[in-house]
Design an enzyme around this catalytic site. Structure first.
Site, PDB file in Angstrom:
ATOM      1  N   HIS A 122       0.835  -1.201   0.000  1.00 11.96           N
ATOM      2  CA  HIS A 122       0.000   0.000   0.000  1.00 11.96           C
ATOM      3  C   HIS A 122       0.869   1.251   0.000  1.00 11.96           C
ATOM      4  O   HIS A 122       0.488   2.280  -0.541  1.00 11.96           O
ATOM      5  CB  HIS A 122      -0.921  -0.002   1.223  1.00 11.96           C
ATOM      6  CG  HIS A 122      -1.696   1.257   1.429  1.00 11.96           C
ATOM      7  ND1 HIS A 122      -2.705   1.679   0.580  1.00 11.96           N
ATOM      8  CD2 HIS A 122      -1.613   2.215   2.375  1.00 11.96           C
ATOM      9  CE1 HIS A 122      -3.191   2.820   1.006  1.00 11.96           C
ATOM     10  NE2 HIS A 122      -2.541   3.185   2.099  1.00 11.96           N
ATOM     11  N   HIS A 170       6.268   7.418   5.787  1.00  9.47           N
ATOM     12  CA  HIS A 170       5.829   6.620   4.648  1.00  9.47           C
ATOM     13  C   HIS A 170       5.361   7.523   3.520  1.00  9.47           C
ATOM     14  O   HIS A 170       5.101   8.696   3.719  1.00  9.47           O
ATOM     15  CB  HIS A 170       4.746   5.610   5.052  1.00  9.47           C
ATOM     16  CG  HIS A 170       3.514   6.225   5.610  1.00  9.47           C
ATOM     17  ND1 HIS A 170       3.313   6.429   6.967  1.00  9.47           N
ATOM     18  CD2 HIS A 170       2.399   6.703   5.003  1.00  9.47           C
ATOM     19  CE1 HIS A 170       2.129   6.991   7.161  1.00  9.47           C
ATOM     20  NE2 HIS A 170       1.553   7.169   5.978  1.00  9.47           N
ATOM     21  N   HIS A 207       2.859   7.950  -0.046  1.00 11.39           N
ATOM     22  CA  HIS A 207       1.676   7.533  -0.797  1.00 11.39           C
ATOM     23  C   HIS A 207       1.844   8.020  -2.229  1.00 11.39           C
ATOM     24  O   HIS A 207       2.247   9.166  -2.446  1.00 11.39           O
ATOM     25  CB  HIS A 207       0.396   8.148  -0.207  1.00 11.39           C
ATOM     26  CG  HIS A 207       0.050   7.613   1.136  1.00 11.39           C
ATOM     27  ND1 HIS A 207      -0.687   6.471   1.309  1.00 11.39           N
ATOM     28  CD2 HIS A 207       0.355   8.050   2.381  1.00 11.39           C
ATOM     29  CE1 HIS A 207      -0.836   6.239   2.595  1.00 11.39           C
ATOM     30  NE2 HIS A 207      -0.197   7.186   3.267  1.00 11.39           N
ATOM     31  N   HIS A 259       4.290  11.241   4.675  1.00  4.66           N
ATOM     32  CA  HIS A 259       3.691  11.399   6.003  1.00  4.66           C
ATOM     33  C   HIS A 259       4.760  11.119   7.054  1.00  4.66           C
ATOM     34  O   HIS A 259       5.399  10.069   7.033  1.00  4.66           O
ATOM     35  CB  HIS A 259       2.550  10.412   6.222  1.00  4.66           C
ATOM     36  CG  HIS A 259       1.343  10.677   5.409  1.00  4.66           C
ATOM     37  ND1 HIS A 259       0.227   9.895   5.461  1.00  4.66           N
ATOM     38  CD2 HIS A 259       1.063  11.659   4.510  1.00  4.66           C
ATOM     39  CE1 HIS A 259      -0.692  10.369   4.643  1.00  4.66           C
ATOM     40  NE2 HIS A 259      -0.189  11.442   4.044  1.00  4.66           N
TER      41      HIS A 259
END
Length: 70
Positions: free
Chosen positions: A22, A49, A51, A68
């Site tokens: 993810h 992390h 995205h 993040h």
């Protein structure tokens, strides 16, 4: 409104990087002491992390990736 400065104390450290399927996530080593200070509040960085694509927009614009700090 006047906001206090952001004070980052991120010395070199080791961390583990994992692709969760993810996101790409980096977890700090146990006992690391990377901090962000805002006024009298101190926050310790546990992981960061990414995205892709970004989860949020800035002025209506989406970006290829977003970071993040947790």
């Amino acid at each position: 409104m006047d906001l206090p400065p952001l004070e980052f104390d991120y010395p070199s450290t080791t961390f583990v990087v994992q692709n969760t399927g993810h996101t790409i996530e980096a977890t700090m080593a146990e006992g690391s002491n990377l901090t962000l200070t805002v006024g009298d509040d101190v926050y310790r960085l546990d992981q960061f992390h990414f995205h892709a694509p970004s989860e949020h927009m800035v002025d209506g614009v989406s970006y290829p990736a977003e970071l993040h700090l947790v």
